[in-house]
Design a protein around this motif. Structure first.
Motif, short mmCIF file in Angstrom:
data_model
loop_
_atom_site.label_atom_id
_atom_site.label_comp_id
_atom_site.label_asym_id
_atom_site.label_seq_id
_atom_site.Cartn_x
_atom_site.Cartn_y
_atom_site.Cartn_z
N LEU B 9 -57.75 9.58 22.48
CA LEU B 9 -57.43 11.01 22.34
C LEU B 9 -57.23 11.37 20.86
O LEU B 9 -57.75 12.39 20.37
CB LEU B 9 -56.16 11.33 23.14
N LEU B 10 -56.53 10.48 20.17
CA LEU B 10 -56.26 10.71 18.75
C LEU B 10 -57.57 10.76 17.96
O LEU B 10 -57.78 11.66 17.14
CB LEU B 10 -55.36 9.58 18.22
N THR B 13 -59.69 13.91 18.84
CA THR B 13 -59.09 15.13 18.26
C THR B 13 -59.26 15.16 16.75
O THR B 13 -59.59 16.21 16.18
CB THR B 13 -57.59 15.20 18.63
N LEU B 14 -59.02 14.00 16.13
CA LEU B 14 -59.19 13.93 14.68
C LEU B 14 -60.63 14.25 14.28
O LEU B 14 -60.87 14.99 13.31
CB LEU B 14 -58.85 12.52 14.19
N ILE B 16 -62.81 16.09 15.88
CA ILE B 16 -63.10 17.53 16.01
C ILE B 16 -62.49 18.30 14.84
O ILE B 16 -63.11 19.19 14.27
CB ILE B 16 -62.55 18.08 17.35
N LEU B 17 -61.26 17.92 14.47
CA LEU B 17 -60.60 18.62 13.36
C LEU B 17 -61.35 18.40 12.05
O LEU B 17 -61.54 19.35 11.27
CB LEU B 17 -59.14 18.16 13.23
#
Lengths: 470, 352
Positions: B9-10, B13-14, B16-17
């Motif tokens: 998940l980390l 998400t990272l 995408i950011l």
């Protein structure tokens, strides 16, 4: 970065997951870096101001604890307070004072003008300044040990959930939590996420929907009838409540998912039966700040009655000015001061006359209604761009001439929908102030429903929270 | 297992950011999404840019141009190619200016976009007629036509250089509105802009429209519900609006800037400078939209007696057109509008 943005959504996941994956000894660093990133998403350079105050207050705290000489301690405290208030004055109030002095000079035909600063107000300046001040004051009073860990102290001032709009925390409540190890606790996650979801709902479904109507009416008060202005003002009361308490809910919920408890900031303020009660339910972290650090040092109510009233009035005047460098906020604070003093006099007279208050439901509803009307009336000054407009709007509403068209920027169905949402919110707050999340299935269903409603009925225009400007 | 999931998940998400924070990465991703016909492709511009703003299902029109095929012009190949055509243009004509065969007598076209930062080096061939067309849609007039310095910065006159045709060939007229200047917009695009999710977006849009009569503020539905209109061309808070009144000083500024621009290009050796303002759709289709009054920007500029630049007036022809000339769900014209405008230009070019 605002809480109702997708950027925050990603940021929150990264920080929270990273927080639980990291060993305890590195978590403060992650939170501090995350808080810096969060703050720098607004105006990066202003982090230097924050860093400056953090350094000064950190050393002030250590010296305040070390030095035994009371006079020297007081000097350090004053130095710290002057620095904090000085920064606030320069960035927030200088142009206001300059404009007023220049106006006075103009009217007295004095030549020469004070210069203006071309600066933007650092976001959340009043909040983190007050939080920093509460630390040095508490260390001075001996209620809090000075924080030796610079990073943890910096985190106390900068902790991202409450950095830009509170709750304004006390060191006794928060600092020790940054030292403690918070293990992953699913109950905390559920309860935090639920509070965040309610906060988001209040912001994007209610507050931002109401703002469409209120902004349009307040932009052209002269083109709107008294009834339009009255409706917009009543709705603004709920807009600012949902906006600000929504933010607080999201801040408290965010911290909760990391196992950190922040103080409650709102307790259904519009269910208050007096203005006095209102101030025990509205923006609690600020009202208690003023109570502890201004009202009580001024003597509180343990002084002769006229002085007591003066103390109250001063506190509300400063509280109004804290919100913004505009006469409208000062007038708003003054109005609340007057309401409170009148309320105390009324209670004194009733007591003298031997009237004993027996609460009943009807009376309570009536009192809550009167309180709401008074508070809403004061919001006119808070919302108006200037005092002149505020007087115009309040005059038009008080004229009692409610005839005229009621055309709004939202259609009638949406107005009705908004009113239903407000009623539902009040019922929820009255009967279910805290929604239990112990039952995981219930949590999943409720959370999903709230998020779905946020998606379907939310207004996603990246509108900033009202209190960010303070 | 929990830790692996958390790490996954980390990382996602990272990722995408990071992609969303770097414009070039998002642009790469965007190009792939626009090309793809799979579930992960984007519907943002396929059905017109205004549909992409509001996702109202009624305006998901397979051919946003309103007509199926591009109109081809029979500008005979046997003609003498005696004109070198230059153009400063916006999205209305980028595609047209890539094809010299659409214009009479035109040997080559050099065009630059009004929002381009780059300067195009050019050398005027004195054996040809050098014609410059300043084309802009009405919505951009008040932003770009009051600044001579801006209008004269696009070409770098270098007589010694051997010049290539520097025109950039756009692949799709609807893809050039994508702006990557906002991390949040990028995240929204990377996280949320997938064909798979279009039905959800349409459901929300339809719900808001049916219940609250509200759509995304970037678009308005016309009174007769046939067209989507670009928000900034309607809302009077914007300079691009057809209904925001124009004052005398501002008008004078535009005329003065245009005249100085005309003098500048003439002094550089252009034989003639033309100006073409493409009316906003709302100007032609709904000049009394929402009881507003049209600000008369185009006639005020074009009919000003001080104006030196020659005018290609599309307004009147558009008003009299009996066919659909603007797209239902896009900010631009369709091929009929394009055809009318090209005829007007060719009528002028024929005279050379």
């Amino acid at each position: 970065m605002v809480f109702n943005s997708l950027q925050f959504f990603l940021f929150y996941i990264i920080v929270t997951v990273g927080y639980y994956l990291l060993p305890h000894r590195f978590r403060w660093l992650l939170l501090l870096l995350a808080s810096c990133y969060f703050y720098m998403a607004f105006v990066p350079i202003y982090i230097l101001i924050l860093a400056g105050t953090i350094i000064i207050d950190y050393f002030a705290g250590i010296y305040l604890e070390k030095i035994a000489d009371q006079k020297k301690r007081k000097r350090f405290l004053i130095l710290s307070i002057v620095t904090n208030v000085g920064i606030l004055c320069v960035f927030k109030y200088y142009n206001f004072f300059a404009a007023n002095i220049n106006d006075l000079a103009d009217s007295a035909h004095i030549t020469g003008q004070l210069f203006y600063l071309k600066i933007l107000l650092p976001i959340g300046l009043s909040f983190h300044t007050f939080q920093a001040m509460s630390y040095t004051i508490e260390v001075y009073r001996g209620n809090q040990k000075a924080e030796k860990h610079f990073g943890i102290y910096a985190l106390y001032v900068m902790f991202y959930p409450q950095l830009v709009a509170g709750p304004i925390e006390r060191p006794q409540n928060v600092l020790h939590q940054f030292h403690e190890e918070h293990r992953f606790n699913f109950e905390n996650i559920k309860s935090g996420l639920m509070q965040m979801a309610f906060g988001l709902f209040k912001k994007v479904v209610i507050a931002d929907r109401i703002s469409i109507l209120v902004d349009a009416v307040y932009a052209h008060p002269r083109q709107n009838s008294a009834s339009n202005l009255a409706i917009a003002t009543c709705l603004y009361s709920f807009q600012i409540y949902c906006d600000f308490s929504g933010y607080s809910d999201m801040a408290i919920g965010t911290a909760k998912t990391m196992g950190i408890d922040l103080m409650t900031n709102f307790r259904s303020p519009y269910l208050s039966r007096s203005v006095n009660e209102f101030w025990t339910r509205w923006h609690i972290s600020l009202s208690t700040w003023f109570r502890d650090y201004l009202y009580i040092p001024l003597g509180g109510n343990r002084v002769p009655v006229p002085r007591w009233f003066l103390n109250l009035f001063i506190v509300f005047l400063i509280s109004g000015f804290w919100h913004g460098a505009n006469w409208t906020f000062i007038a708003w604070g003054a109005l609340h001061g007057i309401f409170l003093i009148v309320e105390i006099i009324k209670n004194m007279l009733l007591k003298k006359a031997g009237y004993s208050f027996k609460p009943n439901a009807l009376k309570s509803i009536f009192q809550a209604l009167i309180t709401f009307i008074l508070v809403s009336f004061a919001w006119i000054f808070f919302r108006s761009p200037n005092v002149h407009t505020a007087f115009y709007i309040s005059g038009k509403i008080l004229s009692g001439n409610f005839s005229g068209a009621t055309n709004f920027a939202i259609n009638q169905f949406e107005l009705l929908f908004t009113i239903c949402l407000i009623v539902a919110l009040l019922i929820k707050e009255y009967y279910f102030a805290i929604v239990s999340t112990k039952n995981t299935t219930f949590f999943i269903v409720m959370f999903s429903i709230i998020m779905l409603l946020c998606y379907l009925f939310g207004i996603f225009n990246n509108k900033q929270f009202i209190y960010f400007q303070f | 297992m929990k830790k692996i999931l958390a790490f996954a998940l980390l990382i996602v998400t990272l990722l995408i950011l990071v992609i969303s924070s770097v414009n070039d990465l998002t642009r790469l991703f965007a190009q792939a999404k626009y090309k793809s016909k799979a579930w992960w492709g984007s519907d943002k511009y396929i059905y017109g840019d205004l549909y992409g703003f509001c996702y109202l299902p009624k305006f998901r029109i397979n051919s946003p141009q309103g007509v199926d095929n591009r109109v081809k012009f029979d500008t005979t190949a046997t003609e003498t190619k005696k004109i070198d055509l230059y153009a400063l243009s916006d999205s209305y004509t980028w595609e047209i200016f890539t094809d010299p065969s659409l214009f009479y007598h035109v040997n080559k076209i050099t065009f630059t976009r009004l929002n381009d930062r780059q300067v195009t080096p050019i050398t005027l061939d004195k054996t040809k007629k050098n014609i410059l067309i300043l084309e802009s849609s009405e919505r951009n007039i008040r932003l770009v036509y009051e600044d001579t310095a801006y209008l004269t910065r696009f070409f770098d006159f270098k007589p010694s250089l051997t010049v290539q045709n520097t025109a950039i060939k756009p692949t799709n007229n609807f893809r050039f509105n994508f702006k990557l200047n906002d991390v949040d917009a990028n995240i929204e695009f990377n996280l949320w802009d997938y064909r798979l999710l279009t039905p959800f977006k349409e459901f929300k849009a339809q719900l808001s429209y049916s219940l609250f009569n509200r759509i995304n503020p970037d678009a308005y539905v016309s009174d007769d519900k046939r067209y989507l209109l670009y928000g900034i061309t309607v809302d009077t808070i914007y300079k691009q609006s057809s209904f925001k009144p124009i004052g005398k000083p501002e008008l004078n500024g535009i005329i003065e800037a245009l005249n100085k621009t005309y003098d500048y290009y003439k002094s550089k050796g252009f034989d003639e400078v033309y100006m073409a303002i493409i009316p906003n759709p709302v100007t032609i289709l709904y000049p009394h939209y929402n009881n507003y009054t049209y600000n008369q920007l185009i006639p005020l500029v074009q009919n000003d007696k001080r104006l030196k630049v020659k005018v290609i007036d599309a307004g009147e022809s558009f008003k009299q057109a009996r066919t659909q000339i603007y797209c239902y769900s896009d900010t631009h014209w369709n091929y009929n509008g394009e055809k009318i405008w090209l005829s007007l230009v060719n009528n002028i070019l024929k005279k050379y």
